[in-house]
Scaffold this motif. Structure first.
Motif, short mmCIF file in Angstrom:
data_model
loop_
_atom_site.label_atom_id
_atom_site.label_comp_id
_atom_site.label_asym_id
_atom_site.label_seq_id
_atom_site.Cartn_x
_atom_site.Cartn_y
_atom_site.Cartn_z
N PRO A 39 15.03 -28.65 -63.12
CA PRO A 39 14.65 -29.69 -62.17
C PRO A 39 13.19 -29.60 -61.73
N ALA A 40 12.50 -28.49 -61.98
CA ALA A 40 11.09 -28.38 -61.61
C ALA A 40 10.20 -29.27 -62.47
N PHE A 41 10.72 -29.82 -63.56
CA PHE A 41 9.95 -30.75 -64.39
C PHE A 41 9.94 -32.17 -63.81
N THR A 42 10.66 -32.41 -62.74
CA THR A 42 10.76 -33.74 -62.15
C THR A 42 9.40 -34.21 -61.66
N GLY A 43 8.93 -35.31 -62.21
CA GLY A 43 7.65 -35.89 -61.80
C GLY A 43 6.43 -35.17 -62.31
N ASP A 75 12.76 -40.36 -63.99
CA ASP A 75 12.04 -39.68 -62.92
C ASP A 75 10.65 -40.27 -62.81
N PHE A 76 10.03 -40.04 -61.66
CA PHE A 76 8.68 -40.53 -61.45
C PHE A 76 7.99 -39.68 -60.38
N PRO A 77 6.66 -39.57 -60.49
CA PRO A 77 5.90 -38.82 -59.48
C PRO A 77 5.73 -39.65 -58.21
N LEU A 78 5.66 -38.96 -57.11
CA LEU A 78 5.43 -39.59 -55.81
C LEU A 78 4.10 -39.11 -55.25
N SER A 81 2.65 -35.74 -50.41
CA SER A 81 2.14 -34.37 -50.52
C SER A 81 1.47 -33.97 -49.21
N PHE A 82 1.25 -32.67 -49.08
CA PHE A 82 0.59 -32.14 -47.91
C PHE A 82 -0.90 -31.92 -48.15
N ARG A 83 -1.29 -31.80 -49.42
CA ARG A 83 -2.69 -31.62 -49.78
C ARG A 83 -3.08 -32.67 -50.82
N ASP A 84 -4.38 -32.86 -51.03
CA ASP A 84 -4.85 -33.88 -51.97
C ASP A 84 -4.48 -33.56 -53.41
N ARG A 85 -4.46 -32.30 -53.79
CA ARG A 85 -4.21 -31.91 -55.18
C ARG A 85 -2.72 -31.86 -55.52
N ASP A 86 -1.86 -31.84 -54.55
CA ASP A 86 -0.43 -31.69 -54.78
C ASP A 86 0.24 -33.05 -54.96
N TRP A 87 1.43 -33.02 -55.51
CA TRP A 87 2.25 -34.23 -55.64
C TRP A 87 3.71 -33.81 -55.72
N SER A 88 4.57 -34.77 -55.63
CA SER A 88 6.00 -34.51 -55.70
C SER A 88 6.62 -35.47 -56.70
N GLY A 89 7.89 -35.27 -56.99
CA GLY A 89 8.59 -36.13 -57.93
C GLY A 89 10.05 -36.21 -57.58
N ILE A 90 10.66 -37.32 -57.96
CA ILE A 90 12.09 -37.52 -57.73
C ILE A 90 12.69 -38.05 -59.01
N GLY A 91 13.94 -37.66 -59.28
CA GLY A 91 14.57 -38.08 -60.52
C GLY A 91 16.08 -38.18 -60.38
N HIS A 116 5.05 -30.20 -56.44
CA HIS A 116 4.13 -29.52 -57.35
C HIS A 116 2.88 -29.11 -56.57
N ILE A 117 2.65 -27.81 -56.50
CA ILE A 117 1.54 -27.23 -55.75
C ILE A 117 0.48 -26.77 -56.74
N ALA A 118 -0.69 -27.39 -56.70
CA ALA A 118 -1.79 -26.99 -57.57
C ALA A 118 -2.40 -25.71 -57.03
N LEU A 119 -2.47 -24.68 -57.88
CA LEU A 119 -3.01 -23.39 -57.46
C LEU A 119 -4.51 -23.27 -57.70
N ASP A 120 -5.10 -24.20 -58.44
CA ASP A 120 -6.54 -24.23 -58.64
C ASP A 120 -7.03 -25.68 -58.56
N ARG A 121 -8.33 -25.87 -58.54
CA ARG A 121 -8.90 -27.21 -58.33
C ARG A 121 -8.65 -28.15 -59.50
N LYS A 122 -8.58 -27.64 -60.72
CA LYS A 122 -8.39 -28.48 -61.90
C LYS A 122 -6.91 -28.72 -62.24
#
Length: 143
Positions: A39-43, A75-78, A81-91, A116-122
């Motif tokens: 399920p972590a592949f969602t979005g 599924d699709f990304p949403l 998020s709490f930060r600019d680099r992060d995103w979430s997904g639902i499926g 999805h939490i981005a651990l680096d800027r890229k």
């Protein structure tokens, strides 16, 4: 001596424990069914939405009625998020598995959410905690 006792107790635990047997949904190319795999592949894909279907039939040459598995998912990304680099997904995924000559049928409807939490800027390294909730019904159909 302690290691031998521990090994013996572990061996007895495996022998005494009840055996669970169940049929799982069969997919030959399970890597294409991301929500079923994890399920972590969602979005977590480049795009606005993803839809997939699957059908698998096996054992027809050996049995009068072989195993059949059906699956559909989306599924699709949403932008939630709490930060600019992060995103979430639902499926959502729906599947049905017919046990062939065995009367065991499995039906499932599952919804999944991942953040999805981005651990680096890229966004090369991503941590994706997720959960999946749903209804799965296994029944013996004697008809």
């Amino acid at each position: 001596m302690k290691f031998r006792l521990f090994t013996l107790l572990l061996f007895l635990l495996f022998i005494i424990s009840p055996k669970l047997r169940a049929q799982d949904v069969h997919h030959s190319n399970y890597q294409y069914f991301r929500l079923y795999q994890n399920p972590a592949f969602t979005g977590n894909f480049p795009g606005s939405f993803r839809v997939g279907t699957s059908y698998r039939s096996q054992g027809n040459e050996f049995m009068t009625q072989g195993f059949e598995s059906y699956q559909a998912y989306t599924d699709f990304p949403l932008s939630l998020s709490f930060r600019d680099r992060d995103w979430s997904g639902i499926g959502l995924q729906v599947y049905k598995d017919k046990g062939g000559a065995l009367p065991l049928n499995t039906n499932g409807v599952l919804i999944s959410f991942a953040y999805h939490i981005a651990l680096d800027r890229k966004q090369n390294s991503i941590l994706s905690p997720a959960f999946q909730y749903g209804y799965v019904n296994r029944k013996l159909d004697n008809t």
